[in-house]
Design a protein around this motif. Structure first.
Motif, PDB file in Angstrom:
ATOM      1  N   TYR B  69       0.889  -1.159   0.000  1.00  0.00           N
ATOM      2  CA  TYR B  69       0.000   0.000   0.000  1.00  0.00           C
ATOM      3  C   TYR B  69       0.930   1.211   0.000  1.00  0.00           C
ATOM      4  CZ  TYR B  69       0.810  -1.418   4.781  1.00  0.00           C
ATOM      5  OH  TYR B  69       1.407  -1.877   5.910  1.00  0.00           O
ATOM      6  N   THR B 246      -1.560   3.091  11.822  1.00  0.00           N
ATOM      7  CA  THR B 246      -2.913   3.600  11.582  1.00  0.00           C
ATOM      8  C   THR B 246      -3.010   5.083  11.945  1.00  0.00           C
ATOM      9  OG1 THR B 246      -3.872   1.426  12.000  1.00  0.00           O
ATOM     10  CG2 THR B 246      -5.340   3.307  12.284  1.00  0.00           C
ATOM     11  N   LEU B 249      -0.794   7.242   9.486  1.00  0.00           N
ATOM     12  CA  LEU B 249      -1.281   7.240   8.105  1.00  0.00           C
ATOM     13  C   LEU B 249      -2.364   8.318   7.989  1.00  0.00           C
ATOM     14  CD1 LEU B 249      -0.272   5.401   5.880  1.00  0.00           C
ATOM     15  CD2 LEU B 249      -2.226   3.912   6.241  1.00  0.00           C
ATOM     16  N   LYS B 250      -3.194   8.423   9.021  1.00  0.00           N
ATOM     17  CA  LYS B 250      -4.266   9.415   9.030  1.00  0.00           C
ATOM     18  C   LYS B 250      -3.699  10.826   9.211  1.00  0.00           C
ATOM     19  CE  LYS B 250      -8.530  10.641  11.286  1.00  0.00           C
ATOM     20  NZ  LYS B 250      -9.603  10.313  12.186  1.00  0.00           N
ATOM     21  N   GLN B 253      -2.011  12.223   6.139  1.00  0.00           N
ATOM     22  CA  GLN B 253      -2.907  12.671   5.060  1.00  0.00           C
ATOM     23  C   GLN B 253      -3.112  14.186   5.185  1.00  0.00           C
ATOM     24  OE1 GLN B 253      -4.905  10.706   2.836  1.00  0.00           O
ATOM     25  NE2 GLN B 253      -4.132   8.743   3.537  1.00  0.00           N
ATOM     26  N   ARG B 266      -2.884   8.313  -2.330  1.00  0.00           N
ATOM     27  CA  ARG B 266      -3.217   8.667  -0.940  1.00  0.00           C
ATOM     28  C   ARG B 266      -2.389   7.898   0.084  1.00  0.00           C
ATOM     29  NH1 ARG B 266      -9.592   9.341   0.630  1.00  0.00           N
ATOM     30  NH2 ARG B 266      -8.904  10.256   2.583  1.00  0.00           N
ATOM     31  N   GLU B 267      -2.059   6.664  -0.283  1.00  0.00           N
ATOM     32  CA  GLU B 267      -1.303   5.796   0.626  1.00  0.00           C
ATOM     33  C   GLU B 267       0.126   6.282   0.847  1.00  0.00           C
ATOM     34  OE1 GLU B 267      -1.760   2.565   2.158  1.00  0.00           O
ATOM     35  OE2 GLU B 267      -3.835   3.225   2.110  1.00  0.00           O
TER      36      GLU B 267
END
Lengths: 151, 476
Positions: B69, B246, B249-250, B253, B266-267
């Motif tokens: 990813y 997790t 990653l958020k 963004q 996006r990844e």
């Protein structure tokens, strides 16, 4: 029931949830007449990565709330909230009542403590990812909510 | 992957020229068959990585590269903070500092074989494995932070292992610069019951026999001879690392938008190294490295306890411990100049060559052991770092076989019981709480690890030293 797809939906002939292949990991996809139902079915698909949903009792409710800037991020946050609850409570879930108000999600996930002898959990999910992340309405008006989860 | 879109550099190296927004080239190490079998997504993802700010040298893909990813698994990329370089949670992966350690039992196969079944049953009963397993250790808030700062060094202080183990762990068992405060409450909560657990998926503990020696001099220096029995542990930072992945990653963004970083995917969410989010991620990720090192150290202690009861003459000295999902600050030659850069290795093993100043004395002449995990039924390999790896790949090599088939496809192809029975017929005992878990990890679902290590050796990334084959395996 197979652990790879949910029951058929009469309106579309498409399963309410399914897994789709990804080389190292697993894709989860939920379908529904509403966005809430698609999110609930995506959660069923997530749980089915771990164990056979038929074996999961739905006696214990867990409340989940999350908020995100857009609907796709909300799906990732929702699935990650479930991954977290499964990990810290050592639970598996079988039913999900989801309501979405704009960018906020409120849900009750129903499940029970994981029992290795009965549930035979195959693999733990590390987290939901943004890979193949899509929330949309298809040509039949059915909502689809999907992404790849890291296992 | 379509080889017509690549420039062939040698029998084992391929290049994608930097065009259309790529800041550096992509270099893939593989033979023609491996590259032909590689997913087109690997090319696409590696190309995307080259578009990130501050990338230097090239984006490298190892012979076991596959679709991940954001970054491909088996990908290596280095970023320069002075050129606006970024750090990416997706460039490290969810299982931060997942890695491999190998222990010498000091025993030969003939000594272990008669007690193999008893041994694997005791290991299965002692090392928590699979979904729903809980560790025996509970850490309060202060102890959790000490563990996150101290790594394997902390574990040894608590009585899990021997002081001499530390020299044979990357970073000498403790990753500096960890910031336990940057680790979320959720991440710590997920770890509370998971210290000293193996996990599930492709994680395992194997009893293995050294079945072939390729480089007798280095093998002797590593203490390896044909017929020796070793124990290999493959696992990572458990729930804590997954939650940090997790969380960031958020956050990344939002950071990418805030800092105006155009993301081709996006990844690839990332933040400038010199930004609050970037610095926090590095601190949290280093804490997760320590968590993984402590975890493998505790499992080592549990393994030694089992052997002490069943085969008390076993030594269980540590050969080495390597991590293959990390971002580390290292000095490398960039356009002829030594620079400190942030090297992301996602599904790639660091492979420092002979003379590298960060290696313990014992490996200064040979280069470090590079431990490559196989699948349950195939072999694993021990390689050594090379001098050439430094210029070829920022001193990096492959990490395992890489999947050839999705889990989805694997469970349609094999049954778990069938896999276990077939392995038992070949003398390999497997213990697992889940048939489906075993089917998903069936040996046939992986690429031939032999081809992968041959390509790594021939490309010059690392040198083949020994092959080890499984005798018994516990997995989640």
């Amino acid at each position: 029931m197979s652990t790879e797809t949910g029951q058929l939906q009469p309106a579309t002939d498409a399963p309410s949830w399914e897994h789709f292949p990804h080389m190292a990991d697993m894709g989860v996809r939920g379908r529904g007449a509403t966005i809430e139902k698609a999110f609930a079915h995506a959660a069923e698909a997530l749980n089915a990565v771990i164990c056979d949903p038929v074996q999961v009792g739905t006696t214990t409710p867990v409340e989940i709330r999350c908020e995100a800037p857009d609907i796709e991020s909300l799906l990732v946050d929702w699935l990650n909230a479930l991954v977290y609850e499964m990990a810290v409570r050592q639970m598996v879930f079988g039913r999900f009542d989801v309501s979405i108000d704009g960018s906020a999600l409120h849900a009750i996930a129903w499940g029970e403590p994981v029992e290795r002898e009965r549930h035979h959990p195959a693999v733990e999910v590390k987290g939901a990812t943004y890979t193949e992340l899509k929330v949309y309405r298809d040509e039949n008006g059915v909502w689809i909510a999907q992404c790849v989860v890291d296992v | 992957m379509d080889i017509n879109r690549l420039t062939r550099l040698s029998e084992f190296a391929w290049r994608i020229e930097p065009v259309n927004g790529m800041r550096v080239p992509v270099i893939i190490y593989a033979d023609e068959t491996l590259i032909g079998d590689m997913d087109e997504k690997v090319r696409e993802q590696a190309v995307n990585v080259t578009m990130l700010p501050g990338i230097v040298g090239a984006c490298y893909a190892m012979p076991d590269a596959h679709w991940g990813y954001g970054f491909p698994i088996g990908g290596v990329a280095a970023f320069d903070a002075e050129q606006g370089g970024v750090v990416s949670a997706g460039g490290v992966g969810f299982d931060i500092s997942c890695g491999v350690r190998t222990l010498h039992t000091g025993l030969k196969r003939e000594q272990v074989d008669p007690l193999k079944k008893e041994l694997v049953d005791a290991l299965y009963a002692t090392v928590p494995v699979g979904v729903g397993s809980r560790g025996h250790i509970r850490l309060d808030h202060a102890q959790m932070d000490e563990m996150l700062s101290g790594g394997a060094e902390w574990a040894v202080r608590q009585g899990y292992g021997r002081p001499e183990d530390l020299e044979r762990i990357e970073e000498r068992g403790r990753m500096a610069g960890a910031k336990p405060d940057a680790v979320s409450v959720h991440a710590k909560e997920r770890q509370r019951a998971e210290m000293g657990t193996l996990g599930s998926g492709n994680h395992y503990l194997e009893v293995q026999e050294v079945s072939e020696i390729y480089d007798p001099a280095i093998a002797a220096s590593f203490g390896l001879a044909t017929g020796d029995v070793v124990v290999t542990i493959h696992c990572g930072s458990r729930g804590l690392g997954h939650q940090i992945g997790t969380d960031f990653l958020k956050r990344m963004q939002a950071a990418a938008v805030q800092y105006g970083i155009a993301l081709p995917d996006r990844e690839l969410a990332c933040a400038p190294i010199e930004s609050p989010v970037g610095r926090e991620y590095l601190g949290a990720m280093r804490a997760a490295i320590n968590c993984a090192l402590a975890n493998r150290q505790i499992i080592t202690h549990l393994t030694r306890k089992v052997f002490a009861e069943i085969l008390p003459e076993a030594r269980l000295d540590l050969l080495y411990d390597v991590s293959h999902n990390t971002c580390k600050v290292e000095e490398h030659l960039i356009q002829g100049r030594k620079k400190r850069v942030y090297v992301h290795r996602k599904g790639a093993t660091r492979a420092f060559g002979p003379g590298h100043p960060d290696l313990p004395k014992v490996f200064r002449e040979t280069g470090q052991p590079v431990l490559i995990g196989g699948s349950m039924g195939t072999a694993s390999y021990i390689l050594s770092g090379t001098a050439s790896g430094e210029t070829l790949s920022f001193a990096s090599a492959c990490h395992g076989a890489g999947r050839a088939m999705s889990r989805h496809q694997a469970v349609r192809t094999w049954g778990g019981r069938e896999v276990v029975d077939e392995l038992a017929a070949r003398g390999i005992i497997v213990r697992s709480p889940s048939w489906r878990g075993v089917a998903e990890e069936a040996p046939g679902a992986y690429k031939d690890v032999h081809d992968v290590v041959i390509a790594a050796d021939r490309a010059g990334l690392a040198r083949l030293v020994a092959k080890v084959t499984p005798m018994a395996c516990i997995k989640g």
